[in-house]
Write an enzyme that holds these catalytic residues in place. Structure first.
Site, PDB file in Angstrom:
ATOM      1  N   ARG A 104       0.584   5.843  19.158  1.00  0.00           N
ATOM      2  CA  ARG A 104      -0.334   4.463  19.257  1.00  0.00           C
ATOM      3  C   ARG A 104       0.430   3.514  18.529  1.00  0.00           C
ATOM      4  O   ARG A 104       1.474   3.786  17.720  1.00  0.00           O
ATOM      5  CB  ARG A 104      -1.571   4.641  18.423  1.00  0.00           C
ATOM      6  N   ILE A 109       1.522  -7.349  13.143  1.00  0.00           N
ATOM      7  CA  ILE A 109       1.834  -6.827  14.656  1.00  0.00           C
ATOM      8  C   ILE A 109       0.844  -6.482  15.686  1.00  0.00           C
ATOM      9  O   ILE A 109      -0.368  -5.737  14.999  1.00  0.00           O
ATOM     10  CB  ILE A 109       2.628  -5.473  14.491  1.00  0.00           C
ATOM     11  N   SER A 148       6.563  -1.988   5.379  1.00  0.00           N
ATOM     12  CA  SER A 148       5.573  -3.292   5.590  1.00  0.00           C
ATOM     13  C   SER A 148       6.141  -4.139   4.694  1.00  0.00           C
ATOM     14  O   SER A 148       6.605  -4.091   3.871  1.00  0.00           O
ATOM     15  CB  SER A 148       4.170  -2.486   5.182  1.00  0.00           C
ATOM     16  N   TYR A 191      -1.928   1.437  -0.503  1.00  0.00           N
ATOM     17  CA  TYR A 191      -1.062   1.186   0.613  1.00  0.00           C
ATOM     18  C   TYR A 191       0.205   0.521   0.314  1.00  0.00           C
ATOM     19  O   TYR A 191       1.385   0.951   0.686  1.00  0.00           O
ATOM     20  CB  TYR A 191      -1.706   0.288   1.664  1.00  0.00           C
TER      21      TYR A 191
HETATM   22  P1  NAP Z   1      -1.848   2.988  14.060  1.00  0.00           P
HETATM   23  O1  NAP Z   1      -2.077   2.082  15.402  1.00  0.00           O
HETATM   24  O2  NAP Z   1      -2.997   3.300  13.559  1.00  0.00           O
HETATM   25  O3  NAP Z   1      -0.834   4.188  14.319  1.00  0.00           O
HETATM   26  C1  NAP Z   1      -0.662   5.142  13.558  1.00  0.00           C
HETATM   27  C2  NAP Z   1       0.011   6.209  14.014  1.00  0.00           C
HETATM   28  O4  NAP Z   1       0.408   7.360  13.067  1.00  0.00           O
HETATM   29  C3  NAP Z   1      -0.708   7.176  15.100  1.00  0.00           C
HETATM   30  O5  NAP Z   1       0.145   7.347  16.350  1.00  0.00           O
HETATM   31  C4  NAP Z   1      -1.524   8.197  14.404  1.00  0.00           C
HETATM   32  O6  NAP Z   1      -1.640   8.934  15.137  1.00  0.00           O
HETATM   33  C5  NAP Z   1      -0.088   8.440  13.207  1.00  0.00           C
HETATM   34  N1  NAP Z   1      -0.682   9.012  12.292  1.00  0.00           N
HETATM   35  C6  NAP Z   1      -1.573   8.692  11.402  1.00  0.00           C
HETATM   36  N2  NAP Z   1      -1.428   9.727  10.500  1.00  0.00           N
HETATM   37  C7  NAP Z   1      -0.778  10.455  10.496  1.00  0.00           C
HETATM   38  C8  NAP Z   1      -0.537  11.891   9.853  1.00  0.00           C
HETATM   39  N3  NAP Z   1      -0.905  12.330   8.837  1.00  0.00           N
HETATM   40  N4  NAP Z   1       0.534  12.706  10.661  1.00  0.00           N
HETATM   41  C9  NAP Z   1       1.027  12.178  11.949  1.00  0.00           C
HETATM   42  N5  NAP Z   1       0.920  11.143  12.541  1.00  0.00           N
HETATM   43  C10 NAP Z   1      -0.136  10.302  12.159  1.00  0.00           C
HETATM   44  O7  NAP Z   1      -1.002   2.111  13.115  1.00  0.00           O
HETATM   45  P2  NAP Z   1       0.205   1.056  13.539  1.00  0.00           P
HETATM   46  O8  NAP Z   1      -0.468  -0.301  13.234  1.00  0.00           O
HETATM   47  O9  NAP Z   1       0.842   1.152  14.590  1.00  0.00           O
HETATM   48  O10 NAP Z   1       1.001   1.441  11.924  1.00  0.00           O
HETATM   49  C11 NAP Z   1       2.215   2.263  12.333  1.00  0.00           C
HETATM   50  C12 NAP Z   1       3.137   1.892  10.903  1.00  0.00           C
HETATM   51  O11 NAP Z   1       3.616   0.294  10.831  1.00  0.00           O
HETATM   52  C13 NAP Z   1       2.347   2.449   9.804  1.00  0.00           C
HETATM   53  O12 NAP Z   1       3.397   3.138   8.884  1.00  0.00           O
HETATM   54  C14 NAP Z   1       2.131   1.134   9.132  1.00  0.00           C
HETATM   55  O13 NAP Z   1       1.962   1.190   7.637  1.00  0.00           O
HETATM   56  C15 NAP Z   1       3.310   0.232   9.594  1.00  0.00           C
HETATM   57  N6  NAP Z   1       2.826  -1.074   9.618  1.00  0.00           N
HETATM   58  C16 NAP Z   1       2.011  -1.615  10.375  1.00  0.00           C
HETATM   59  C17 NAP Z   1       1.562  -2.946  10.779  1.00  0.00           C
HETATM   60  C18 NAP Z   1       0.705  -3.690  11.841  1.00  0.00           C
HETATM   61  O14 NAP Z   1       0.620  -5.013  11.635  1.00  0.00           O
HETATM   62  N7  NAP Z   1      -0.026  -3.052  12.778  1.00  0.00           N
HETATM   63  C19 NAP Z   1       2.546  -4.095   9.966  1.00  0.00           C
HETATM   64  C20 NAP Z   1       3.126  -3.455   8.853  1.00  0.00           C
HETATM   65  C21 NAP Z   1       3.478  -2.131   8.752  1.00  0.00           C
HETATM   66  P3  NAP Z   1      -3.096   9.935  14.806  1.00  0.00           P
HETATM   67  O15 NAP Z   1      -4.017   9.321  14.234  1.00  0.00           O
HETATM   68  O16 NAP Z   1      -3.408  10.887  15.967  1.00  0.00           O
HETATM   69  O17 NAP Z   1      -2.280  11.074  13.696  1.00  0.00           O
END
Ligand code: NAP
Length: 263
Positions: A17, A190, A143, A157
């Site tokens: 995702r 993002i 992040s 976080y």
């Molecule tokens: P997301 O849409 O919630 O996706 C998270 C992904 O990680 C999913 O594939 C989820 O799949 C997996 N995941 C969660 N817990 C897990 C576990 N214990 N073991 C294996 N897989 C796991 O989140 P996202 O926004 O794309 O974020 C991804 C990364 O980017 C994170 O590290 C986040 O801190 C970082 N980030 C995001 C943003 C933003 O704006 N979105 C900004 C800064 C940093 P399952 O739930 O099926 O396990």
């Protein structure tokens, strides 16, 4: 023109995702062979099917990064299916919010367990294969929150995301003799499925605090990872790249309005 990464074996944790799926998609579109992981196997299966629809080699494994055995299984499956591991994108992360006054130990353990221990376990499990690669790359998704900025509700976080950078700096030194580089991407806001759920008003307010006046795309994080994985980035290690449209730059919101008024 960059040297092609076609055929490289890439593991993306949390690649089912959001940002991880974007990273997996960019690598797959550039000819890499990709294994994505996540806890929900239905979501993972659907993502792997979608990403491989155009003929790319993308498969999935159900694995929880906070579980050391799952990480070992993930690395073993990558070696079995892809013949090794050239690139590990340790991206899986969770971001539940809780004010300090209310934060439970369970919640703190969950955030540190997935975001920080999960990063360490993933790297440890993939290490022997990354060494054998001879040009191994570890790319962490950190992040801006934690390393640079803060937001109420995200103390745990932020600590986990800053902790990833502490891990990275020593890992980069330890793994250098094995010709493995370790770098981190610091995304700003993002557009992901999760963020879309927060509604249009949230996205508009966020965009207003970003000098480039828009949120980032998962592709833009994917291309940053692709660069860090390239042969051309082979001398970069232990570093961070902020990909945030300039969000961390303004001293105050007025700075953005002032730039627009003059420009
Ligand atoms: P997301 O849409 O919630 O996706 C998270 C992904 O990680 C999913 O594939 C989820 O799949 C997996 N995941 C969660 N817990 C897990 C576990 N214990 N073991 C294996 N897989 C796991 O989140 P996202 O926004 O794309 O974020 C991804 C990364 O980017 C994170 O590290 C986040 O801190 C970082 N980030 C995001 C943003 C933003 O704006 N979105 C900004 C800064 C940093 P399952 O739930 O099926 O396990």
């Amino acid at each position: 023109m960059f040297t092609s990464i076609a055929g490289r074996a890439v593991v993306v944790t949390g690649g089912t995702r959001g940002i991880g799926k974007g990273i997996a998609s960019v690598f797959a579109r550039n000819g890499a062979r990709v294994l994505i992981s996540g806890r929900d196997s239905d979501v993972a299966r659907a993502a792997a099917e979608e990403l491989s629809a155009g003929g790319a080699e993308v498969s999935f494994i159900q694995a929880d990064v906070s579980d050391r055995e799952d990480c070992r299984r993930m690395a073993a499956i990558a070696i079995e299916r892809l013949g090794g591991i050239d690139v590990l994108c340790a991206n899986a992360g969770v971001f539940p919010d809780s004010r300090l006054a209310d934060m439970t130990e369970e919640m703190l353990d969950q955030v540190l367990g997935v975001n920080l221990k999960g990063t360490v376990f993933s790297v440890q499990a993939c290490l022997p294969a990354l060494k054998l690669s001879g040009r191994g790359r570890v790319i962490l998704t950190s992040s801006i929150t934690g390393p640079i900025t803060g937001y109420p509700g995200w103390t745990a976080y932020g600590a986990s995301k800053a902790g990833q950078l502490g891990f990275m700096r020593t890992a980069a030194i330890e793994l250098a003799p094995g010709r493995i580089t370790v770098n981190s991407i610091l995304p700003g806001n993002i557009v992901t499925e999760g963020l879309a759920e927060l509604g249009e008003e949230y996205a508009e307010k966020m965009a207003a605090s970003i000098p480039l006046r828009r949120l980032g795309s998962v592709d833009e994080i994917g291309y940053t990872a692709l660069f860090l994985a390239s042969d051309e980035a082979g001398f970069i290690t232990g570093q961070t790249i902020v990909v945030d449209g300039g969000q961390v730059l303004p001293e105050m919101l007025q700075a953005i309005a002032a730039a627009e008024a003059s420009g």
